[in-house]
Scaffold this motif. Sequence first.
Motif, mmCIF file in Angstrom:
data_model
loop_
_atom_site.group_PDB
_atom_site.id
_atom_site.type_symbol
_atom_site.label_atom_id
_atom_site.label_comp_id
_atom_site.label_asym_id
_atom_site.label_seq_id
_atom_site.Cartn_x
_atom_site.Cartn_y
_atom_site.Cartn_z
ATOM 1 N N LEU A 2 37.489 37.180 38.492
ATOM 2 C CA LEU A 2 36.913 36.070 39.250
ATOM 3 C C LEU A 2 37.763 34.812 39.124
ATOM 4 O O LEU A 2 37.851 34.028 40.072
ATOM 5 N N GLY A 3 38.384 34.631 37.962
ATOM 6 C CA GLY A 3 39.264 33.477 37.772
ATOM 7 C C GLY A 3 40.466 33.538 38.697
ATOM 8 O O GLY A 3 40.865 32.529 39.286
ATOM 9 N N ASN A 4 41.057 34.718 38.846
ATOM 10 C CA ASN A 4 42.198 34.910 39.737
ATOM 11 C C ASN A 4 41.788 34.642 41.183
ATOM 12 O O ASN A 4 42.488 33.946 41.930
ATOM 13 N N LEU A 5 40.638 35.179 41.567
ATOM 14 C CA LEU A 5 40.135 34.978 42.927
ATOM 15 C C LEU A 5 39.860 33.495 43.183
ATOM 16 O O LEU A 5 40.254 32.949 44.214
ATOM 17 N N ALA A 6 39.217 32.851 42.229
ATOM 18 C CA ALA A 6 38.894 31.427 42.378
ATOM 19 C C ALA A 6 40.170 30.578 42.437
ATOM 20 O O ALA A 6 40.254 29.634 43.226
ATOM 21 N N ALA A 7 41.154 30.908 41.602
ATOM 22 C CA ALA A 7 42.407 30.141 41.608
ATOM 23 C C ALA A 7 43.126 30.282 42.940
ATOM 24 O O ALA A 7 43.645 29.297 43.481
ATOM 25 N N ASN A 8 43.164 31.495 43.493
ATOM 26 C CA ASN A 8 43.807 31.690 44.796
ATOM 27 C C ASN A 8 43.088 30.910 45.893
ATOM 28 O O ASN A 8 43.723 30.307 46.759
ATOM 29 N N LEU A 9 41.774 30.925 45.860
ATOM 30 C CA LEU A 9 41.018 30.173 46.861
ATOM 31 C C LEU A 9 41.203 28.675 46.676
ATOM 32 O O LEU A 9 41.288 27.930 47.655
ATOM 33 N N PHE A 10 41.292 28.226 45.423
ATOM 34 C CA PHE A 10 41.444 26.802 45.129
ATOM 35 C C PHE A 10 42.759 26.245 45.676
ATOM 36 O O PHE A 10 42.806 25.112 46.139
ATOM 37 N N VAL A 11 43.835 27.048 45.638
ATOM 38 C CA VAL A 11 45.126 26.557 46.115
ATOM 39 C C VAL A 11 45.294 26.720 47.621
ATOM 40 O O VAL A 11 46.351 26.435 48.165
ATOM 41 N N GLY A 12 44.247 27.201 48.298
ATOM 42 C CA GLY A 12 44.277 27.208 49.757
ATOM 43 C C GLY A 12 44.566 28.542 50.407
ATOM 44 O O GLY A 12 44.746 28.607 51.617
ATOM 45 N N GLU A 13 44.610 29.630 49.640
ATOM 46 C CA GLU A 13 44.820 30.935 50.261
ATOM 47 C C GLU A 13 43.538 31.367 50.952
ATOM 48 O O GLU A 13 42.437 30.967 50.577
ATOM 49 N N SER A 14 43.676 32.200 51.946
ATOM 50 C CA SER A 14 42.494 32.702 52.647
ATOM 51 C C SER A 14 41.747 33.674 51.744
ATOM 52 O O SER A 14 42.283 34.176 50.756
ATOM 53 N N LEU A 15 40.520 33.956 52.101
ATOM 54 C CA LEU A 15 39.716 34.883 51.309
ATOM 55 C C LEU A 15 40.351 36.276 51.307
ATOM 56 O O LEU A 15 40.403 36.942 50.262
ATOM 57 N N ALA A 16 40.856 36.718 52.452
ATOM 58 C CA ALA A 16 41.476 38.043 52.536
ATOM 59 C C ALA A 16 42.708 38.132 51.636
ATOM 60 O O ALA A 16 42.894 39.117 50.925
ATOM 61 N N ALA A 17 43.555 37.110 51.646
ATOM 62 C CA ALA A 17 44.746 37.116 50.798
ATOM 63 C C ALA A 17 44.366 37.050 49.326
ATOM 64 O O ALA A 17 44.989 37.711 48.489
ATOM 65 N N SER A 18 43.339 36.291 48.996
ATOM 66 C CA SER A 18 42.890 36.187 47.609
ATOM 67 C C SER A 18 42.351 37.508 47.095
ATOM 68 O O SER A 18 42.644 37.921 45.981
ATOM 69 N N VAL A 19 41.558 38.185 47.920
ATOM 70 C CA VAL A 19 41.019 39.491 47.520
ATOM 71 C C VAL A 19 42.147 40.507 47.395
ATOM 72 O O VAL A 19 42.164 41.320 46.462
ATOM 73 N N ALA A 20 43.117 40.471 48.308
ATOM 74 C CA ALA A 20 44.257 41.389 48.226
ATOM 75 C C ALA A 20 45.039 41.169 46.933
ATOM 76 O O ALA A 20 45.423 42.138 46.254
ATOM 77 N N ASP A 21 45.286 39.920 46.581
ATOM 78 C CA ASP A 21 45.977 39.614 45.321
ATOM 79 C C ASP A 21 45.195 40.133 44.127
ATOM 80 O O ASP A 21 45.761 40.711 43.194
ATOM 81 N N THR A 22 43.901 39.927 44.140
ATOM 82 C CA THR A 22 43.055 40.347 43.024
ATOM 83 C C THR A 22 43.063 41.862 42.878
ATOM 84 O O THR A 22 43.207 42.384 41.771
ATOM 85 N N PHE A 23 42.937 42.593 43.986
ATOM 86 C CA PHE A 23 42.980 44.055 43.913
ATOM 87 C C PHE A 23 44.330 44.552 43.420
ATOM 88 O O PHE A 23 44.408 45.492 42.633
ATOM 89 N N ALA A 24 45.405 43.937 43.859
ATOM 90 C CA ALA A 24 46.731 44.337 43.406
ATOM 91 C C ALA A 24 46.887 44.085 41.901
ATOM 92 O O ALA A 24 47.458 44.911 41.179
ATOM 93 N N ASP A 25 46.371 42.964 41.424
ATOM 94 C CA ASP A 25 46.450 42.668 39.990
ATOM 95 C C ASP A 25 45.621 43.650 39.164
ATOM 96 O O ASP A 25 46.048 44.089 38.092
ATOM 97 N N ILE A 26 44.442 44.001 39.655
ATOM 98 C CA ILE A 26 43.604 44.977 38.950
ATOM 99 C C ILE A 26 44.304 46.325 38.887
ATOM 100 O O ILE A 26 44.308 46.994 37.845
ATOM 101 N N LEU A 27 44.907 46.738 39.991
ATOM 102 C CA LEU A 27 45.632 48.009 40.013
ATOM 103 C C LEU A 27 46.773 48.005 38.998
ATOM 104 O O LEU A 27 46.996 48.997 38.293
#
Length: 117
Positions: A2-27
């Motif tokens: 959730l911290g990764n997702l929140a940080a991506n959203l905070f810096v202005g990334e779209s929700l789709a890009a933030s979720v994609a980053d989070t899934f890639a990091d989890i993998l």
Amino acid sequence: MLGNLAANLFVGESLAASVADTFADILEVLVAFVLAPSISTVAELIRPKPLMRFLTGGVLAPVTSGLLGMTLLRVQLNGYSRRATTCLRAAEECECLQNESLEALPEGGEAASFTGL
């Protein structure tokens, strides 16, 4: 996560890009965890089997994460390129209409007399 997702959203990334980053990091973490050798001391990494597992996890984890991230972002960017193409076509049509209306002006006439103002 959730911290990764929140940080991506905070810096202005779209929700789709933030979720994609989070899934890639989890993998990446999961692949590294699965391939991590079960050792109790660093000295055990001298043996070939644990060393190869450690090196394979160290290489394979970021590669799989990067491939997933690139794939998900490519899908997202394809959506942006379609929208950008649509916007460019609309702008070209608008420019053509403006040029046609300028050509319709009488020579030496002003726009005010053309519009009836």
